[in-house]
Enzyme design. Structure first.
Site, PDB file in Angstrom:
ATOM      1  N   MET A 180      51.553  -0.991 -13.179  1.00 26.94           N
ATOM      2  CA  MET A 180      52.490  -1.591 -14.127  1.00 26.94           C
ATOM      3  C   MET A 180      53.846  -0.896 -14.163  1.00 26.94           C
ATOM      4  O   MET A 180      54.646  -1.134 -15.061  1.00 26.94           O
ATOM      5  CB  MET A 180      51.879  -1.609 -15.536  1.00 26.94           C
ATOM      6  CG  MET A 180      50.637  -2.460 -15.639  1.00 26.94           C
ATOM      7  SD  MET A 180      50.944  -4.148 -15.112  1.00 26.94           S
ATOM      8  CE  MET A 180      49.344  -4.558 -14.457  1.00 26.94           C
ATOM      9  N   CYS A 181      54.115  -0.033 -13.177  1.00 26.05           N
ATOM     10  CA  CYS A 181      55.418   0.628 -13.116  1.00 26.05           C
ATOM     11  C   CYS A 181      56.452  -0.291 -12.493  1.00 26.05           C
ATOM     12  O   CYS A 181      56.159  -1.016 -11.546  1.00 26.05           O
ATOM     13  CB  CYS A 181      55.336   1.903 -12.274  1.00 26.05           C
ATOM     14  SG  CYS A 181      54.814   3.337 -13.188  1.00 26.05           S
ATOM     15  N   HIS A 182      57.662  -0.212 -13.026  1.00 26.84           N
ATOM     16  CA  HIS A 182      58.774  -0.949 -12.445  1.00 26.84           C
ATOM     17  C   HIS A 182      59.335  -0.154 -11.272  1.00 26.84           C
ATOM     18  O   HIS A 182      59.287   1.071 -11.268  1.00 26.84           O
ATOM     19  CB  HIS A 182      59.885  -1.137 -13.487  1.00 26.84           C
ATOM     20  CG  HIS A 182      59.493  -2.027 -14.607  1.00 26.84           C
ATOM     21  ND1 HIS A 182      58.782  -1.585 -15.696  1.00 26.84           N
ATOM     22  CD2 HIS A 182      59.712  -3.350 -14.804  1.00 26.84           C
ATOM     23  CE1 HIS A 182      58.580  -2.596 -16.525  1.00 26.84           C
ATOM     24  NE2 HIS A 182      59.127  -3.671 -16.007  1.00 26.84           N
ATOM     25  N   MET A 200      56.581   8.700 -15.020  1.00 25.62           N
ATOM     26  CA  MET A 200      55.491   8.455 -14.060  1.00 25.62           C
ATOM     27  C   MET A 200      55.895   8.916 -12.667  1.00 25.62           C
ATOM     28  O   MET A 200      55.080   9.452 -11.916  1.00 25.62           O
ATOM     29  CB  MET A 200      55.086   6.980 -14.050  1.00 25.62           C
ATOM     30  CG  MET A 200      54.476   6.495 -15.364  1.00 25.62           C
ATOM     31  SD  MET A 200      53.169   7.552 -16.035  1.00 25.62           S
ATOM     32  CE  MET A 200      51.964   7.520 -14.737  1.00 25.62           C
ATOM     33  N   GLU A 201      57.158   8.741 -12.331  1.00 22.98           N
ATOM     34  CA  GLU A 201      57.653   9.206 -11.041  1.00 22.98           C
ATOM     35  C   GLU A 201      57.576  10.731 -10.957  1.00 22.98           C
ATOM     36  O   GLU A 201      57.184  11.276  -9.909  1.00 22.98           O
ATOM     37  CB  GLU A 201      59.092   8.716 -10.817  1.00 22.98           C
ATOM     38  CG  GLU A 201      59.200   7.235 -10.521  1.00 22.98           C
ATOM     39  CD  GLU A 201      59.019   6.293 -11.717  1.00 22.98           C
ATOM     40  OE1 GLU A 201      58.965   5.074 -11.507  1.00 22.98           O
ATOM     41  OE2 GLU A 201      58.918   6.770 -12.868  1.00 22.98           O
ATOM     42  N   ASP A 251      46.160  20.147   1.010  1.00 19.28           N
ATOM     43  CA  ASP A 251      45.896  19.704   2.375  1.00 19.28           C
ATOM     44  C   ASP A 251      46.367  20.735   3.401  1.00 19.28           C
ATOM     45  O   ASP A 251      45.674  20.995   4.389  1.00 19.28           O
ATOM     46  CB  ASP A 251      46.577  18.358   2.635  1.00 19.28           C
ATOM     47  CG  ASP A 251      46.329  17.869   4.054  1.00 19.28           C
ATOM     48  OD1 ASP A 251      45.146  17.712   4.432  1.00 19.28           O
ATOM     49  OD2 ASP A 251      47.314  17.664   4.784  1.00 19.28           O
TER      50      ASP A 251
END
Length: 165
Positions: free
Chosen positions: A83-85, A119-120, A134
């Site tokens: 739901m992120c733009h 969120m980014e 990793d």
């Protein structure tokens, strides 16, 4: 300054009355300058941290690779968080703090637009730390091939700012 909630706790912003998920319409919101900072850390053995400092990890430069991964993740957040733009990223800053038994990563993201960029910033931190894992996993494995002392922890948004243009 932080964003104030626009809806009450009882009103769900990402679902329709029928319960279907939806993206929030931000079209009527004014453009503002926004910045979010997130932080997290990965616990590592002291010998792995020394190998990072000495650029002795066989896969290459751990922090340079993690920095690229973090920036890539920031730019592609809209593709992985449903739901992120998709927002215009104007700046990404990554800061690694290599400590005795851990690497701390802080990611700051800036945008000018109608919605925030926390969120980014979180995606940048989690991906950057996953890249560290990793890169060092061969050094972190025990005799059974497990990672008993390796953990990503404390991922959080530490600051969110909004400034009118």
């Amino acid at each position: 300054m932080t964003d104030a909630p626009e809806n009450s706790q009882d009103e769900l912003t990402h679902t329709t009355e029928e319960g279907d998920v939806q993206m929030v319409d931000v079209g009527d919101k004014p453009d503002t300058a926004r910045r979010a900072v997130a932080r997290g850390e990965i616990q590592l053995s002291e010998s792995t941290v020394e190998a990072i400092r000495g650029d002795e990890i066989g896969k290459g430069d751990v922090l340079a690779t993690a920095r690229v991964g973090a920036v890539q993740a920031v730019k592609h957040t809209w593709e992985t968080i449903p739901m992120c733009h998709q927002i215009p990223i104007t700046n990404v800053e990554t800061d690694f703090d290599v400590r005795e038994d851990r690497v701390v990563l802080e990611v700051a993201v800036e945008t000018t637009g109608k919605t925030g960029c926390e969120m980014e910033a979180l995606e940048g931190v989690t991906t950057g730390l996953n890249v560290v894992w990793d890169m060092v996993k061969a050094a972190e494995k025990d005799d059974e091939g497990q990672y008993p002392g390796t953990a990503i922890e404390g991922v959080e948004v530490v600051r969110k700012e909004k400034r009118e243009l």
